[in-house]
Design a protein around this motif. Structure first.
Motif, PDB file in Angstrom:
ATOM      1  N   GLY A 109       0.816  -1.198   0.000  1.00  0.00           N
ATOM      2  CA  GLY A 109       0.000   0.000   0.000  1.00  0.00           C
ATOM      3  C   GLY A 109       0.863   1.267   0.000  1.00  0.00           C
ATOM      4  O   GLY A 109       2.055   1.202  -0.220  1.00  0.00           O
ATOM      5  N   SER A 164       8.685   5.902  -5.935  1.00  0.00           N
ATOM      6  CA  SER A 164       8.372   5.196  -7.173  1.00  0.00           C
ATOM      7  C   SER A 164       7.914   6.205  -8.220  1.00  0.00           C
ATOM      8  O   SER A 164       7.057   7.044  -7.932  1.00  0.00           O
ATOM      9  N   MET A 236       7.424  -7.626 -12.338  1.00  0.00           N
ATOM     10  CA  MET A 236       7.421  -8.952 -11.712  1.00  0.00           C
ATOM     11  C   MET A 236       6.028  -9.576 -11.664  1.00  0.00           C
ATOM     12  O   MET A 236       5.008  -8.877 -11.639  1.00  0.00           O
TER      13      MET A 236
HETATM   14  N1  SAM Z   1       3.020   2.748  -2.559  1.00  0.00           N
HETATM   15  C1  SAM Z   1       4.429   2.687  -2.398  1.00  0.00           C
HETATM   16  C2  SAM Z   1       5.120   2.967  -3.715  1.00  0.00           C
HETATM   17  O1  SAM Z   1       4.454   3.235  -4.702  1.00  0.00           O
HETATM   18  O2  SAM Z   1       6.344   2.944  -3.747  1.00  0.00           O
HETATM   19  C3  SAM Z   1       4.967   1.408  -1.769  1.00  0.00           C
HETATM   20  C4  SAM Z   1       4.385   0.114  -2.167  1.00  0.00           C
HETATM   21  S1  SAM Z   1       4.703  -0.390  -3.816  1.00  0.00           S
HETATM   22  C5  SAM Z   1       3.924  -1.970  -3.822  1.00  0.00           C
HETATM   23  C6  SAM Z   1       6.425  -0.737  -3.754  1.00  0.00           C
HETATM   24  C7  SAM Z   1       7.130  -0.840  -5.072  1.00  0.00           C
HETATM   25  O3  SAM Z   1       6.719  -2.013  -5.729  1.00  0.00           O
HETATM   26  C8  SAM Z   1       6.898   0.285  -6.042  1.00  0.00           C
HETATM   27  O4  SAM Z   1       8.134   0.782  -6.482  1.00  0.00           O
HETATM   28  C9  SAM Z   1       6.165  -0.373  -7.168  1.00  0.00           C
HETATM   29  O5  SAM Z   1       6.423   0.246  -8.384  1.00  0.00           O
HETATM   30  C10 SAM Z   1       6.713  -1.772  -7.109  1.00  0.00           C
HETATM   31  N2  SAM Z   1       5.874  -2.766  -7.771  1.00  0.00           N
HETATM   32  C11 SAM Z   1       4.568  -3.011  -7.579  1.00  0.00           C
HETATM   33  N3  SAM Z   1       4.140  -4.013  -8.378  1.00  0.00           N
HETATM   34  C12 SAM Z   1       5.218  -4.425  -9.079  1.00  0.00           C
HETATM   35  C13 SAM Z   1       5.433  -5.414 -10.088  1.00  0.00           C
HETATM   36  N4  SAM Z   1       4.451  -6.190 -10.524  1.00  0.00           N
HETATM   37  N5  SAM Z   1       6.676  -5.548 -10.577  1.00  0.00           N
HETATM   38  C14 SAM Z   1       7.701  -4.760 -10.151  1.00  0.00           C
HETATM   39  N6  SAM Z   1       7.557  -3.822  -9.215  1.00  0.00           N
HETATM   40  C15 SAM Z   1       6.334  -3.641  -8.696  1.00  0.00           C
END
Ligand code: SAM
Length: 386
Positions: A109, A164, A236
């Motif tokens: 989140g 991000s 991923m």
């Molecule tokens: N909301 C926060 C953010 O956007 O950084 C923290 C949580 S987010 C799940 C953490 C990181 O996971 C982010 O950099 C996001 O881009 C990455 N992320 C989410 N889904 C992903 C995927 N399928 N493959 C690679 N990175 C992913």
């Protein structure tokens, strides 16, 4: 586009599986094993890094993470009572630190959506590693609330942030976050974090073929020499809702080759054991790393699994301990927190679970031929924490 008149359902794979119970052997009063400052799993991997998800909610709807069609107003987010309180999180974190954890990352989140997150940061910042040093305390955010919160986060004891950002082209970024959020506001958040001293700042860009791969070079140009470390993440197969396909992955080798059409780069050594990113430095005319120009990183969890030295544990929003980002089940630490178990029992449980750890999903995925992931019921990244 989804048909609004079509009946809506949440696929079964999207439901959280039951938690794993704490192994009884870990809780037996006669054989409790206290924390000893260093834990190794069945493959000799030490426990050094704890990622804590503080909320399963996010204000973005990135299609690769929390696609709008699934994470809508009907999605069964965790009720407030299920979330670990700040005191519970700090108590668990303290046990992890006694087992040798040196770094804690808050995530979700969107962690900045958790009310009064500064209070949690203050509590965590007071913990010391077994060597008596301050923790490396960091947070991953989409940056949307950073301009407003950076100063308070720093004052609370946060050391640095990872932001991000999937591109600089406003239209591309708005479409990827799928809530029409502008790039300029994230850049403002990054600047606020810099001004507050929350560095070194890292920026994570998930690269998806045909969606934002044309943003690789503009992103590198923008952050080169800025003190910000830009990292390119392979898309991923986390969770079960993003429709992942191998064809959408841009391998890190391709990212580096693309960057090398414009920049001279040299491979750098890892800065810490178990580091997720492979580092590359911009070089000067002599072919030597130019520190002022900085570095970039690539995180290749699809094409070059780094399970071999994975030292990360993950605590979900409701207090389940996951041993791998791609795990399908986690251990229910919350039950221990809420049933009167004391700290030695909690520490013994954590130690037992880590010692038994065998996970190496990415390596095994690499050995499979299918391009759709393993099909296991993995939990969502928004729940387990990225
Ligand atoms: N909301 C926060 C953010 O956007 O950084 C923290 C949580 S987010 C799940 C953490 C990181 O996971 C982010 O950099 C996001 O881009 C990455 N992320 C989410 N889904 C992903 C995927 N399928 N493959 C690679 N990175 C992913």
């Amino acid at each position: 586009m989804s048909d609004p008149s079509a009946p809506r359902f949440i696929p079964l794979v999207n439901q959280r599986p039951a938690a794993l119970g704490i192994p009884q052997a870990a809780l037996d009063r006669h054989t409790l094993r206290p924390a000893q400052g260093l834990l190794a799993d069945t493959r000799g991997r030490e426990l050094r890094d704890l990622r804590i998800s503080v909320t399963d909610r996010c204000n973005f709807r990135c299609s690769y993470c929390m696609p709008k069609e699934i994470f809508d107003k009907n999605y069964p987010y965790l009720p407030h009572a299920s979330l670990l309180t700040f005191e519970e999180i700090t108590r668990v974190a303290k046990m992890f630190v006694q087992h040798g954890v040196q770094k804690i990352r808050l995530t979700g989140g969107e962690p900045l959506l958790r009310k009064n997150i500064e209070i949690l940061i203050e509590q965590l910042a007071s913990l010391k590693t077994v060597e008596g040093h301050p923790l490396d305390l960091t947070l991953t955010t989409n940056g949307s609330l950073l301009a407003r919160k950076a100063r308070a986060l720093k004052d609370a004891g946060l050391q640095r942030v990872t932001v991000s950002l999937d591109g600089l082209d406003d239209a591309v970024f708005r479409s990827m976050n799928d809530v029409d959020f502008p790039v300029a506001d994230v850049l403002e958040g990054i600047q606020a974090a810099k001004d507050a001293g929350l560095g070194p700042i890292k920026v994570n860009m998930v690269v998806k073929r045909g969606t934002n791969d044309h943003e690789i070079i503009p992103m590198a140009r923008h952050f080169k020499g800025s003190g910000v470390v830009l990292r390119f993440i392979e898309y991923m197969d986390v969770g079960a809702t993003n429709g992942w396909r191998m064809n959408d992955v841009v391998p890190s080798a391709e990212v580096i080759a693309k960057l090398q059409t414009e920049f001279a780069l040299t491979a750098l050594d890892p800065s810490a054991p178990g580091e997720t990113a492979q580092r590359w430095g911009y070089t000067n005319d002599m072919g030597v790393h130019d520190k002022a120009a900085g570095e970039i990183g690539v995180i290749s969890s699809v094409t070059q699994a780094f399970c071999g030295d994975c030292n990360r544990a993950r605590l979900s929003t409701e207090g389940r301990l996951y041993l791998c980002l791609f795990a399908s089940q986690g251990y229910d630490l919350r039950s221990l927190l809420r049933d009167g178990s004391d700290d030695p029992m909690l520490a013994s449980a954590i130690g037992h679970i880590w010692r038994e750890r065998t996970d190496r999903y990415s390596e095994l995925r690499g050995a499979q031929a299918a391009d759709t992931g393993s099909g296991a019921r993995r939990v969502e990244m928004s729940y387990i924490g990225g």
